[in-house]
Scaffold this active site. Structure first.
Site, PDB file in Angstrom:
ATOM      1  CG  ASP A 235      -2.259   0.538   0.741  1.00  0.00           C
ATOM      2  OD1 ASP A 235      -2.477   1.673   0.292  1.00  0.00           O
ATOM      3  OD2 ASP A 235      -3.387  -0.142   1.010  1.00  0.00           O
TER       4      ASP A 235
ATOM      5  CG  HIS B 241      -4.305   2.384  -2.239  1.00  0.00           C
ATOM      6  ND1 HIS B 241      -4.361   3.074  -1.289  1.00  0.00           N
ATOM      7  CD2 HIS B 241      -5.605   2.016  -2.280  1.00  0.00           C
ATOM      8  CE1 HIS B 241      -5.548   3.396  -0.841  1.00  0.00           C
ATOM      9  NE2 HIS B 241      -6.342   2.926  -1.522  1.00  0.00           N
TER      10      HIS B 241
ATOM     11  CD  GLU C  33     -10.013   3.934  -1.277  1.00  0.00           C
ATOM     12  OE1 GLU C  33     -11.012   4.557  -0.705  1.00  0.00           O
ATOM     13  OE2 GLU C  33      -8.836   3.669  -0.863  1.00  0.00           O
TER      14      GLU C  33
ATOM     15  CE1 TYR D  85     -14.659  -3.025   3.584  1.00  0.00           C
ATOM     16  CE2 TYR D  85     -13.351  -1.151   4.140  1.00  0.00           C
ATOM     17  CZ  TYR D  85     -13.733  -1.933   3.169  1.00  0.00           C
ATOM     18  OH  TYR D  85     -13.319  -2.059   2.048  1.00  0.00           O
ATOM     19  CG  PHE D  86     -14.677  -6.856  11.339  1.00  0.00           C
ATOM     20  CD1 PHE D  86     -15.848  -6.556  10.985  1.00  0.00           C
ATOM     21  CD2 PHE D  86     -14.158  -8.025  11.724  1.00  0.00           C
ATOM     22  CE1 PHE D  86     -16.694  -7.528  10.798  1.00  0.00           C
ATOM     23  CE2 PHE D  86     -15.284  -9.223  11.688  1.00  0.00           C
ATOM     24  CZ  PHE D  86     -16.622  -8.833  11.092  1.00  0.00           C
TER      25      PHE D  86
HETATM   26  C1  ACM Z   1     -10.888  -0.297   0.182  1.00  0.00           C
HETATM   27  O1  ACM Z   1     -11.347  -0.253   1.413  1.00  0.00           O
HETATM   28  N1  ACM Z   1     -10.202   0.739  -0.218  1.00  0.00           N
HETATM   29  C2  ACM Z   1     -10.948  -1.565  -0.884  1.00  0.00           C
END
Ligand code: ACM
Ligand code: ZN
Length: 751
Positions: free
Chosen positions: A186, A258, A321, A412-413
């Site tokens: 990332d 990223h 993104e 999404y934890f």
């Molecule tokens: C993400 O949460 N950018 C996949």
């Protein structure tokens, strides 16, 4: 098979006893209770044909319960029968049966994987009945609904050691998840050794410092972070460790966005010259891979090494993104768009992913990517990981592409799981245990045939705000339990309370293993409900409701505070503090809720366009619930609209006098959140003919820093309509330029 029938025909008395459910997570598809019980022997005889590796795992977990002996003479056996697969079987390769009878434990499955799953069930039964040293006779017939039951871990924003990663994999195994999605690259760090490109880890695995605290505070710790990465030897060890637990490791190599850590090491792969540095703050960055031949050669070489290390069918190539800012200004990129007759930069993103897919396919593997890989057309064999909502998954399934569902609002934890005021700093969002448990991975929009393309479900753990492994444990537990049962296909949201009681029992196992977990389910939660005087605040707890005590004077609730009985009228601006007590002890954190009421509080409200799924919290009512949006609680008190205006109509119930209308909007350009462009206030008495009474522009909104108070003169009306204009397309020079801006709005009041 015959032997099995002879031994057990006596015991199949079909006796069911409807006690409380066994404490199994995930709960099996079918449990039949039989007569008698298996009393723990001193020595458990292990039959000769038990799968070795999986049985060693079992022995390690059960040591302390009894001694083991490899066959020999004794009454109590653990036996295994490998079933023959039949072509028309309804059962999948993870199917197993587990039969407990007075003298034997018998497992049957088609595969070692099935056997391993049975072993997990058996371990949980030993956990539950260990104290009594006997397990009731029963027969379990079980298999998962979904073949992809995943957990993701981001090791880029914060790094976790090989040992910690292995513990994480253990948790997956214990609760029958089967896929570990390892987010290895990332902007903030490149964490996998690539022999051909040593600078990736020499340069890309460290950063100057890290952001700390809430994003809006824009603070940094000033401490160098790294170098942190996994050597190829370590990765092989992790893959083997996972394989031993029948868990597939899916590596993720992010592209085209990223990519800052990679570009810091090899700036020639970007559109501009650089130099670049691994990011020190969180967010989305404009410098991304430039689709030149050199970049594709680099990525193919990287993927070669990745595919050698990871035997998984799927390779995750990111795809999320990716701002198009640099591509727009890059001569090479523009040339490529022209030469290939691409529509625009989104077409270029699609071109990028197609090329990578072709390469990965040529090696006999498949790609999976975040739902933005749908942009400009999906690559022919690609699977989609649907995170921005469920639409990516729906679109994929409708066009016969496989999809894994991981929508932010359920999966999404890194979101809060309790009142943010009582939780460690987190990314935002609000995804409590019951929300995860309520998730159905098959979107209602799909027919039966399309639903076959939903591979399964996954939860993601992004680690911007997760500093150490204790906090990793805290964020995944107990939500992983809910995910486990959702993926297994036995979750029953209407019986959430029953699930919750199993969760509370399972906490004992986590305690014994010294695993940290969130205790938010003990907390008192509040819900604003409309009533004839405006609104009331309804308190609830997962436990005995008589245990709630509250105060209205700002003091901390104690044993002698008011006992909660009925919803508390919210009639003025006030703070309600509440907590849960058990056996005269404070058991929960103190929940505190401040109210700021106005003439709109608790009134009926409608929106012409709905907020984005991930930021839709309590729906339209969020805007009139008397709770003013807190900048630090994005997913909880605000509604978020991407590229859309807010048009809200509030029904005041009767003609009402007011002279001021207020609302709040946010600005956080790094997260593509922009202030509104304009706002208009209308009034009406019939909800048909609206009169514009006031309009304000961008300048006023900016000057007010988003806290908008509009003097409208003396008015009297039954309906107020507020139109808040989205900033539209993000202008050049900003993060996310050319994408649709987010508009966050909360609490529309009138005084
Ligand atoms: C993400 O949460 N950018 C996949
Ligand atoms: Zn370029």
């Amino acid at each position: 098979m015959l032997r099995f029938l002879l031994i057990f025909s006596l015991l199949f008395s079909g006796l069911f006893y409807s006690q409380s459910k066994l404490n199994l997570i995930p709960f099996p598809q079918k449990v039949e209770y039989l007569k008698g019980e298996f009393v723990f022997p001193e020595v458990l005889i292990l039959d000769e044909n038990l799968p070795k590796q999986e049985t060693e795992y079992l022995k390690k977990k059960l040591k302390g319960n009894f001694k083991f002996q490899n066959s020999g003479k004794s009454e109590s056996h653990l036996m295994y029968i490998l079933l023959q697969e039949s072509a028309n079987s309804e059962q999948n390769k993870e199917f197993y049966t587990l039969e407990i009878s007075p003298k034997q434990i018998l497992i049957k499955s088609y595969t070692k994987q099935g056997y391993f799953l049975a072993v997990q069930t058996l371990i949980q039964l030993f956990e539950e009945f260990g104290n009594n040293k006997k397990i009731p006779s029963l027969k379990i017939e079980d298999q998962p609904k979904f073949s992809w039951r995943g957990m993701h871990l981001d090791v880029c924003r914060h790094f976790f050691t090989v040992d910690e990663v292995k513990q994480y994999i253990d948790y997956l195994a214990m609760y029958k998840l089967n896929t570990f999605h390892w987010h290895l690259t990332d902007d903030q760090g490149w964490r996998i050794e690539i022999k051909k490109y040593p600078k990736l880890t020499q340069i890309g695995s460290k950063r100057k410092e890290s952001m700390i605290g809430a994003y809006v505070d824009n603070k940094f710790d000033g401490k160098p972070y790294g170098p942190y990465f996994y050597t190829q030897e370590q990765i092989k060890g992790v893959v083997k460790y996972a394989q031993d637990r029948h868990i597939t490791v899916v590596p993720e190599i992010e592209m085209p966005g990223h990519a800052l850590a990679a570009l810091s090491a090899y700036p020639e792969l970007a559109c501009t010259k650089g130099p670049f540095e691994p990011a020190t703050k969180w967010g989305v960055f404009d410098d991304v891979f430039c689709p030149k031949e050199e970049t594709f050669t680099f990525l193919e070489n990287v993927l070669d090494e990745v595919m050698t290390l990871f035997p998984s069918q799927y390779i995750h190539i990111g795809g999320d993104e990716c701002p198009k800012t640099r591509w727009k200004e890059c001569a090479h990129c523009q040339d490529l768009i022209r030469k290939n007759n691409l529509k625009d930069e989104h077409g270029l993103q699609s071109y990028f992913i197609h090329r990578i897919e072709k390469y990965v396919n040529s090696k006999g593997r498949k790609i999976i990517g975040w739902d933005e890989i749908l942009e400009g057309g999906l690559a022919p064999n690609a699977a989609v990981m649907s995170w921005t909502g469920v639409n990516g998954g729906i679109e994929a399934a409708k066009s016969k592409h496989f999809a894994v569902m991981t929508p932010g609002s359920y999966c999404y934890f890194d979101h809060y799981q309790g009142d943010p005021a009582t939780e460690p700093n987190a990314f935002g969002g609000f995804t409590p245990l019951d929300k995860v448990y309520s998730y159905n991975p098959i979107p209602g929009e799909l027919n039966e045939e399309q639903a076959q393309y939903i591979l399964g479900v996954q939860a993601n753990l992004w680690t911007e705000y997760i500093l150490d492994f204790k906090q990793v444990q805290y964020m995944i537990f107990p939500r992983l339990f809910a995910l486990s049962e959702v993926g297994w296909g036995t979750s029953e949201p209407k019986n959430y309370k029953e699930f919750e009681s199993r969760v509370i029992n399972e906490f004992k196992v986590l305690d014994r293993l010294n695993v940290n977990y969130a205790k938010s389910i003990y907390n008192v939660s509040g819900k604003v409900i409309p009533d004839k005087n405006g609104a009331s605040y309804e308190l609830s707890t997962s436990q005995n409701p008589d245990g709630i005590r509250y105060t209205l004077d700002g003091t901390e609730p104690a044993m002698n505070s008011q006992i909660y009985q009925n919803p508390i009228p919210v009639s003025k601006s006030m703070t309600i503090k509440s907590a849960y007590f058990e056996n005269r002890q404070l058991k929960s954190a103190v929940s505190s809720q401040q109210f700021t009421t106005s003439k709109t509080t608790g009134k009926s409200i409608s929106l012409e366009q709905q907020p984005s799924e991930n930021y839709s919290f309590g729906g339209a009512f969020t805007l009139v619930d008397g709770i003013v949006g807190n900048v630090k609680q994005l997913g909880k008190t605000w509604l978020g609209f991407q590229g859309k205006d807010v048009v809200a109509t509030i029904d005041l119930g009767e003609k009402t006098k007011f002279s001021e209308v207020y609302f709040n909007t946010l600005e956080n350009k790094g997260s593509w959140i922009h202030l509104a462009k304009s706002a208009q206030i209308f009034i009406s008495d019939d909800n048909k003919n609206f009169k514009l009474i006031k309009e304000i522009g961008k300048e006023e909104i900016q000057n007010a820093k988003g806290k908008i108070k509009i003097n409208v003169g003396n008015q009297s009306a039954k309906y107020i309509k507020v139109k808040i204009e989205n900033a539209g397309i993000i202008p050049a020079g900003n993060p996310g330029a050319d994408s649709k801006a987010w508009l966050f709005v909360d609490e529309i009041g009138a005084l």
